[in-house]
Design an enzyme around this catalytic site. Structure first.
Site, PDB file in Angstrom:
ATOM      1  N   LYS A 146     -41.386 -46.286  59.675  1.00  0.00           N
ATOM      2  CA  LYS A 146     -42.541 -45.503  59.229  1.00  0.00           C
ATOM      3  C   LYS A 146     -42.343 -44.022  59.556  1.00  0.00           C
ATOM      4  O   LYS A 146     -42.677 -43.141  58.762  1.00  0.00           O
ATOM      5  CB  LYS A 146     -43.815 -46.033  59.888  1.00  0.00           C
ATOM      6  CG  LYS A 146     -45.089 -45.285  59.513  1.00  0.00           C
ATOM      7  CD  LYS A 146     -45.503 -45.528  58.073  1.00  0.00           C
ATOM      8  CE  LYS A 146     -46.793 -44.804  57.703  1.00  0.00           C
ATOM      9  NZ  LYS A 146     -47.980 -45.320  58.402  1.00  0.00           N
ATOM     10  N   GLY A 181     -61.952 -42.166  61.501  1.00  0.00           N
ATOM     11  CA  GLY A 181     -61.638 -41.473  60.259  1.00  0.00           C
ATOM     12  C   GLY A 181     -61.495 -42.490  59.145  1.00  0.00           C
ATOM     13  O   GLY A 181     -62.135 -43.548  59.168  1.00  0.00           O
ATOM     14  N   ALA A 182     -60.618 -42.237  58.194  1.00  0.00           N
ATOM     15  CA  ALA A 182     -60.473 -43.142  57.052  1.00  0.00           C
ATOM     16  C   ALA A 182     -59.972 -44.521  57.486  1.00  0.00           C
ATOM     17  O   ALA A 182     -60.617 -45.537  57.222  1.00  0.00           O
ATOM     18  CB  ALA A 182     -59.538 -42.520  56.019  1.00  0.00           C
TER      19      ALA A 182
END
Length: 297
Positions: free
Chosen positions: A175, A9-10
């Site tokens: 995160k 993906g990205a």
């Protein structure tokens, strides 16, 4: 090194391109039916990558998993028997808990966990833009992974900075809490990250952070509440124009990573009988939205 990216993906495409630029033999394992896929980064020329090549997979030194957390088990399980037992596996995705589901199958591999704050945006299936410079943090999940500290140098050379953590759980939980505070709210409000800087959201965000931090303590991860709050609001400011992955998923009626973000915190709260009303409410709201799609089908 021979490197395979599972889930281009990205972020996966960004790493694939940068690692190939750095001189590594990089392939991808994605959904495209094509045996070769071109990836373009920003305005640089496209580079070709072998896709779903079993011969290449079997000689892979490093498998980087950049799937969404809910996709990991189904996509990775069929590949594990094909890998050499010395193949290093690095998980780079939002959320926590997906690796735990594969604990037995992963036991004999060197396994690492990581988190990245680089911004990447897919323009189309073959083109990705590097939208924001960030950092990558990696560390060992098991004893064999402890022997792979050199990977931080390999990755740093391709896409800096990369930092090795002897206790990666602190970075992962930081995160995770950032995602808990931003992702569900932006999805429910259908807004950019920056809107959460409005005063009306502050108390709710602080409560989300406090609840998640108390869950982290139960699993022996000590995080400073004041620093966490400062970090979360700094991220909101720095990514003001960005739309979270969960906002994009919910707005496009795609399965979100709520199970592995807020849901992971909720599961720990249930295990230790902690009261976390704000996170519970957000989890139920997102799950309710996802359930409504199937009812309408």
């Amino acid at each position: 090194m021979n490197i395979t990216i599972l889930g281009p993906g990205a972020i996966g495409s960004l790493y694939a391109y940068k690692l190939k630029q750095a001189g590594h033999d990089v392939s991808i394992w994605g959904r495209s039916p094509n045996s070769t896929v071109d990836i373009q980064l920003d305005h640089l020329p496209p580079l070709p990558f072998a896709n779903q090549n079993l011969v290449v997979l079997k000689r892979t030194d490093l498998l980087i998993v950049t799937l969404k957390a809910w996709q990991v088990e189904a996509a990775l399980s069929p590949l594990l028997p094909l890998l050499h037992p010395d193949t290093m596996i690095l998980f780079l995705h939002n959320g926590m808990g997906s690796v735990d589901k594969l604990a037995n199958a992963l036991a004999n591999f060197p396994v690492l966990l990581g988190t990245s704050t680089h911004g990447a945006l897919r323009v189309n299936a073959l083109h990705v833009n590097h939208t924001g410079l960030g950092e990558t943090h990696i560390g060992a999940w098991n004893d064999k992974g402890q022997q792979c500290q050199f990977l931080s140098d390999v990755l740093h050379h391709a896409l800096s900075p990369v930092k090795w953590h002897t206790s990666i759980q602190h970075a992962l939980w930081t995160k995770l809490i950032i995602n808990c505070a931003i992702n569900p709210l932006t999805a429910l409000e259908n807004c950019s990250n920056g809107q959460l800087s409005e005063p009306r959201y502050r108390h709710q965000i602080e409560q989300i952070i406090d609840e998640a931090q108390s869950c982290a303590e139960k699993v022996d991860v000590t995080l400073d509440k004041a620093s966490l709050k400062e970090t979360v609001f700094n991220v909101i400011t720095k990514t003001a124009k960005n739309y979270s992955s969960m906002q994009q998923d919910i707005s496009q009626q795609r399965t979100s990573e709520i199970e592995f973000i807020t849901g992971y915190v909720v599961s720990i709260a249930e295990r230790y009988q902690l009261d976390i009303p704000e996170n519970n409410a957000l989890f139920k709201q997102i799950k309710c939205i996802e359930a409504s799609w199937s009812k309408h089908d």
